[in-house]
Design a protein around this motif. Structure first.
Motif, mmCIF file in Angstrom:
data_model
loop_
_atom_site.group_PDB
_atom_site.id
_atom_site.type_symbol
_atom_site.label_atom_id
_atom_site.label_comp_id
_atom_site.label_asym_id
_atom_site.label_seq_id
_atom_site.Cartn_x
_atom_site.Cartn_y
_atom_site.Cartn_z
ATOM 1 N N SER A 91 -24.240 -3.557 -7.300
ATOM 2 C CA SER A 91 -23.661 -4.779 -6.756
ATOM 3 C C SER A 91 -22.944 -5.625 -7.817
ATOM 4 C CB SER A 91 -24.710 -5.590 -6.019
ATOM 5 O OG SER A 91 -25.828 -5.775 -6.832
ATOM 6 N N GLU A 92 -23.426 -5.587 -9.046
ATOM 7 C CA GLU A 92 -22.792 -6.429 -10.064
ATOM 8 C C GLU A 92 -21.431 -5.878 -10.514
ATOM 9 O OE1 GLU A 92 -25.172 -8.325 -12.786
ATOM 10 O OE2 GLU A 92 -23.449 -9.197 -13.835
ATOM 11 N N THR A 93 -21.410 -4.586 -10.842
ATOM 12 C CA THR A 93 -20.128 -4.027 -11.292
ATOM 13 C C THR A 93 -19.104 -4.047 -10.165
ATOM 14 O OG1 THR A 93 -21.150 -1.906 -10.915
ATOM 15 C CG2 THR A 93 -20.814 -2.527 -13.194
ATOM 16 N N TYR A 94 -19.579 -3.892 -8.939
ATOM 17 C CA TYR A 94 -18.660 -3.905 -7.803
ATOM 18 C C TYR A 94 -17.929 -5.250 -7.761
ATOM 19 C CZ TYR A 94 -16.914 -3.381 -3.027
ATOM 20 O OH TYR A 94 -16.105 -3.283 -1.921
ATOM 21 N N PHE A 95 -18.699 -6.313 -7.890
ATOM 22 C CA PHE A 95 -18.034 -7.621 -7.843
ATOM 23 C C PHE A 95 -17.012 -7.764 -8.966
ATOM 24 C CE2 PHE A 95 -17.465 -12.041 -9.050
ATOM 25 C CZ PHE A 95 -16.994 -12.552 -7.854
ATOM 26 N N LEU A 96 -17.436 -7.364 -10.164
ATOM 27 C CA LEU A 96 -16.505 -7.504 -11.294
ATOM 28 C C LEU A 96 -15.234 -6.686 -11.060
ATOM 29 C CD1 LEU A 96 -19.036 -7.445 -14.267
ATOM 30 C CD2 LEU A 96 -17.899 -9.419 -13.233
ATOM 31 N N ASP A 97 -15.391 -5.557 -10.400
ATOM 32 C CA ASP A 97 -14.219 -4.714 -10.131
ATOM 33 C C ASP A 97 -13.254 -5.336 -9.137
ATOM 34 O OD1 ASP A 97 -14.923 -2.742 -11.766
ATOM 35 O OD2 ASP A 97 -15.679 -1.360 -10.221
ATOM 36 N N ILE A 98 -13.819 -5.925 -8.083
ATOM 37 C CA ILE A 98 -12.920 -6.358 -7.000
ATOM 38 C C ILE A 98 -12.463 -7.816 -7.123
ATOM 39 C CG2 ILE A 98 -13.882 -4.678 -5.378
ATOM 40 C CD1 ILE A 98 -14.589 -8.189 -4.598
ATOM 41 N N ALA A 99 -13.133 -8.579 -7.995
ATOM 42 C CA ALA A 99 -12.845 -10.014 -8.019
ATOM 43 C C ALA A 99 -11.541 -10.349 -8.731
ATOM 44 C CB ALA A 99 -13.998 -10.777 -8.658
ATOM 45 N N THR A 100 -11.037 -9.447 -9.499
ATOM 46 C CA THR A 100 -9.776 -9.720 -10.183
ATOM 47 C C THR A 100 -8.870 -8.503 -10.069
ATOM 48 O OG1 THR A 100 -10.754 -8.888 -12.184
ATOM 49 C CG2 THR A 100 -10.646 -11.257 -11.984
ATOM 50 N N GLY A 101 -7.611 -8.740 -10.369
ATOM 51 C CA GLY A 101 -6.687 -7.610 -10.410
ATOM 52 C C GLY A 101 -6.114 -7.260 -9.046
ATOM 53 N N PHE A 102 -5.759 -5.994 -8.898
ATOM 54 C CA PHE A 102 -5.006 -5.584 -7.726
ATOM 55 C C PHE A 102 -5.748 -5.829 -6.412
ATOM 56 C CE2 PHE A 102 -3.955 -2.495 -4.467
ATOM 57 C CZ PHE A 102 -2.622 -2.823 -4.263
ATOM 58 N N ASP A 103 -7.032 -5.433 -6.373
ATOM 59 C CA ASP A 103 -7.812 -5.626 -5.143
ATOM 60 C C ASP A 103 -7.827 -7.092 -4.731
ATOM 61 O OD1 ASP A 103 -8.651 -2.976 -5.730
ATOM 62 O OD2 ASP A 103 -10.405 -3.358 -4.434
ATOM 63 N N ALA A 104 -8.102 -7.936 -5.703
ATOM 64 C CA ALA A 104 -8.206 -9.362 -5.392
ATOM 65 C C ALA A 104 -6.880 -9.879 -4.853
ATOM 66 C CB ALA A 104 -8.613 -10.137 -6.643
ATOM 67 N N LEU A 105 -5.818 -9.448 -5.469
ATOM 68 C CA LEU A 105 -4.490 -9.914 -5.050
ATOM 69 C C LEU A 105 -4.156 -9.411 -3.644
ATOM 70 C CD1 LEU A 105 -2.475 -11.634 -6.552
ATOM 71 C CD2 LEU A 105 -1.228 -9.557 -7.172
ATOM 72 N N ALA A 106 -4.482 -8.148 -3.391
ATOM 73 C CA ALA A 106 -4.174 -7.569 -2.079
ATOM 74 C C ALA A 106 -4.946 -8.284 -0.976
ATOM 75 C CB ALA A 106 -4.509 -6.078 -2.079
ATOM 76 N N PHE A 107 -6.242 -8.518 -1.199
ATOM 77 C CA PHE A 107 -7.023 -9.165 -0.139
ATOM 78 C C PHE A 107 -6.695 -10.651 -0.014
ATOM 79 C CE2 PHE A 107 -9.042 -5.110 -0.291
ATOM 80 C CZ PHE A 107 -9.460 -4.906 1.021
ATOM 81 N N HIS A 108 -6.270 -11.257 -1.100
ATOM 82 C CA HIS A 108 -5.751 -12.636 -1.056
ATOM 83 C C HIS A 108 -4.519 -12.656 -0.142
ATOM 84 C CE1 HIS A 108 -3.992 -16.392 -2.411
ATOM 85 N NE2 HIS A 108 -3.249 -15.893 -3.375
ATOM 86 N N ALA A 109 -3.659 -11.669 -0.300
ATOM 87 C CA ALA A 109 -2.443 -11.596 0.532
ATOM 88 C C ALA A 109 -2.806 -11.383 2.002
ATOM 89 C CB ALA A 109 -1.541 -10.465 0.040
ATOM 90 N N ILE A 110 -3.769 -10.496 2.254
ATOM 91 C CA ILE A 110 -4.142 -10.223 3.649
ATOM 92 C C ILE A 110 -4.712 -11.487 4.301
ATOM 93 C CG2 ILE A 110 -5.724 -8.923 5.143
ATOM 94 C CD1 ILE A 110 -5.578 -6.641 3.054
ATOM 95 N N PHE A 111 -5.590 -12.155 3.572
ATOM 96 C CA PHE A 111 -6.196 -13.357 4.148
ATOM 97 C C PHE A 111 -5.140 -14.419 4.435
ATOM 98 C CE2 PHE A 111 -8.261 -17.490 4.100
ATOM 99 C CZ PHE A 111 -9.288 -17.271 5.011
ATOM 100 N N MET A 112 -4.223 -14.584 3.486
ATOM 101 C CA MET A 112 -3.183 -15.605 3.681
ATOM 102 C C MET A 112 -2.301 -15.236 4.879
ATOM 103 S SD MET A 112 -2.364 -18.503 2.377
ATOM 104 C CE MET A 112 -2.650 -18.776 0.647
ATOM 105 N N ALA A 113 -2.010 -13.959 5.022
ATOM 106 C CA ALA A 113 -1.169 -13.533 6.135
ATOM 107 C C ALA A 113 -1.862 -13.806 7.480
ATOM 108 C CB ALA A 113 -0.836 -12.051 6.001
#
Ligand code: PFF
Length: 456
Positions: free
Chosen positions: A129-151
């Motif tokens: 659970s810890e590494t997963y958060f660190l992986d998804i909280a920044t970078g491409f994943d974060a940006l993509a899901f930020h875009a989806i939520f905003m859309a």
């Protein structure tokens, strides 16, 4: 461009107003921000102060927004101009700015939530659970899901108040309450629940003596953020009202539901955190994700629980995001005769760009960018917005505000007068003090952690 008659819609049913207000209030502020602030600011002392701010300041402030909105039938900028005259209109710009800032990073955090819905389905976070958060909280994943939520937010706002908001909230609120209650019961069975309750519920006043400079403005900021006050959301929602409803009763219902969801969230988050061995003092913005994902991976049918929980949480965030964007979009419609759909799209793109640094540069160990945006928004800007409104209403437009509050209350008695006097001096003075403390605190952050981060 002329504005079509449907661009400024009103509520379709009596419950629409209250549903939308509750939908705005209940969101990341309750489930993400509240436990993270409570953990950072000393646990029960923070909780106690937060509850005081909600009751003594949040309730009168929400009434201020409701009366101004219903009286003028306009969003914050128009309402300020109409209530206060010429120069106040420019102060209204503050509210639009706050909307941009809040939704820009709110969408990043909500993107994390969406990502966890997917992670629950794929089992992505099980056992890590810890590494997963660190992986998804920044970078491409974060940006993509930020875009989806905003859309998603843009899409619902573009459809207009009537169809979008009411439907989303009708489903979301009972579901969130149900899921949260179920988690409270689950957390009660955990081995470290007792120590966690102690931390969360039994105040250590010595902390207040040593750290009041940061605990007090944090509690005030949390009350404003969680109740969605200080940026004109409640003004805008009340501006769609044409009936004589009892605004005091409505305020009571909204505040009670919002505060209950936050409080109950603490009751399950802290036992999970303590049992998982995460220190309460440094959970940071990622702790709730790490801890919950860890717990869901441990329990039977955890991935189903995970989907349900993060799904509900995402809808709660969406209904809050909609309310923030609605303020900005209805400003364009009212003041510039803009077209709803186009305004929503342009606003969404601008907010997405503003949130990009948070999506690219935040992580659990380095929550610098979340702090940079979030503390400024909640502790400084929302509180300033609240102060501006209160000065206007209690000192300049008191008679109109009191008359508006009386509409819909059977026998108001001295209540409107007590309310105005409460706002006039004690509330405004307390808020000025918390604002000064917040500015001092933020300044030390900018010159300390943030300067270090930039390598200055
Ligand atoms: N109240 C929302 C939450 O708790 O998530 C966030 C929010 C909405 C803050 C609207 C401010 C606002 F004007």
């Amino acid at each position: 461009m002329s504005r079509s008659p449907t661009d400024r819609s009103s509520w379709t049913r009596r419950a629409g107003f209250i549903l939308a207000a509750v939908g705005s209030a209940v969101g990341l502020g309750n489930v993400w921000r509240f436990p993270f602030q409570a953990g950072q600011e000393g646990g029960a002392v923070f909780v106690l102060l937060y509850l005081c701010f909600v009751l003594l300041i949040g309730v009168p402030a929400m009434l201020v927004e409701f009366t101004v909105g219903r009286r003028t039938g306009r969003g914050p900028v128009g309402a300020l101009a109409e209530f206060g005259g010429g120069a106040w209109r420019y102060l209204g710009g503050l509210f639009i700015l706050i909307g941009f800032l809040i939704l820009s990073y709110y969408s990043v955090v909500a993107g994390w939530v969406l990502r966890y819905v997917v992670g629950s389905v794929t089992g992505g976070y099980a056992g890590q659970s810890e590494t997963y958060f660190l992986d998804i909280a920044t970078g491409f994943d974060a940006l993509a899901f930020h875009a989806i939520f905003m859309a998603l937010t843009v899409a619902i706002v573009a459809l207009g108040v009537r169809r979008g908001i009411e439907l989303a909230v009708t489903v979301m609120v009972p579901a969130v309450v149900f899921v949260v209650l179920a988690l409270v019961v689950y957390a009660w069975t955990l081995p470290d629940a007792g120590v966690a309750y102690e931390y969360y519920l039994s105040p250590d006043f010595s902390l207040l003596a040593s750290d009041w400079r940061s605990i007090v403005p944090a509690a005030a900021g949390q009350a404003f953020f969680s109740l969605s006050i200080g940026m004109g959301v409640m003004i805008t929602f009340a501006s769609y009202l044409d009936e004589e409803r009892n605004l005091l009763v409505d305020t009571g219902i909204i505040v009670a539901i919002d505060t209950a969801v936050a409080f109950l969230t603490g009751l399950f988050v802290f036992p999970i955190l303590f049992t998982a061995g995460v220190g309460p003092a440094d959970p940071g913005p990622g702790a709730i994700f790490v801890a919950l994902a860890g717990a869901f991976a441990d329990i039977p049918a955890g991935s189903v629980v995970g989907v349900v929980f993060f799904g509900m949480f995402a809808i709660a965030a969406l209904s809050s995001a909609i309310s923030i964007m609605e303020v900005v979009v209805s400003f364009g419609i009212d003041e510039f005769g803009a077209v709803r759909r186009r305004t929503a799209a342009v606003t969404g793109v601008a907010m997405f760009l503003l949130g990009t640094p948070v999506a690219l540069l935040s992580s659990q160990r380095q929550p610098i960018f979340v702090t940079l945006y979030d503390t400024l928004a909640a502790q400084i800007l929302l509180v300033s917005g609240g102060i501006v409104l209160m000065i206007l209403v209690a000192w300049i437009g008191a008679d109109r505000a009191m008359a508006e509050l009386r509409r819909g209350i059977h026998s108001p008695g001295i209540l409107p007068r007590v309310w105005i006097w409460l706002v006039r001096i004690p509330v405004i003075v307390v808020l000025l003090v918390t604002l000064a403390l917040a500015v001092g605190d933020y300044w030390s952050f900018l010159t300390g952690d943030f300067a270090d981060f930039l390598g200055l």
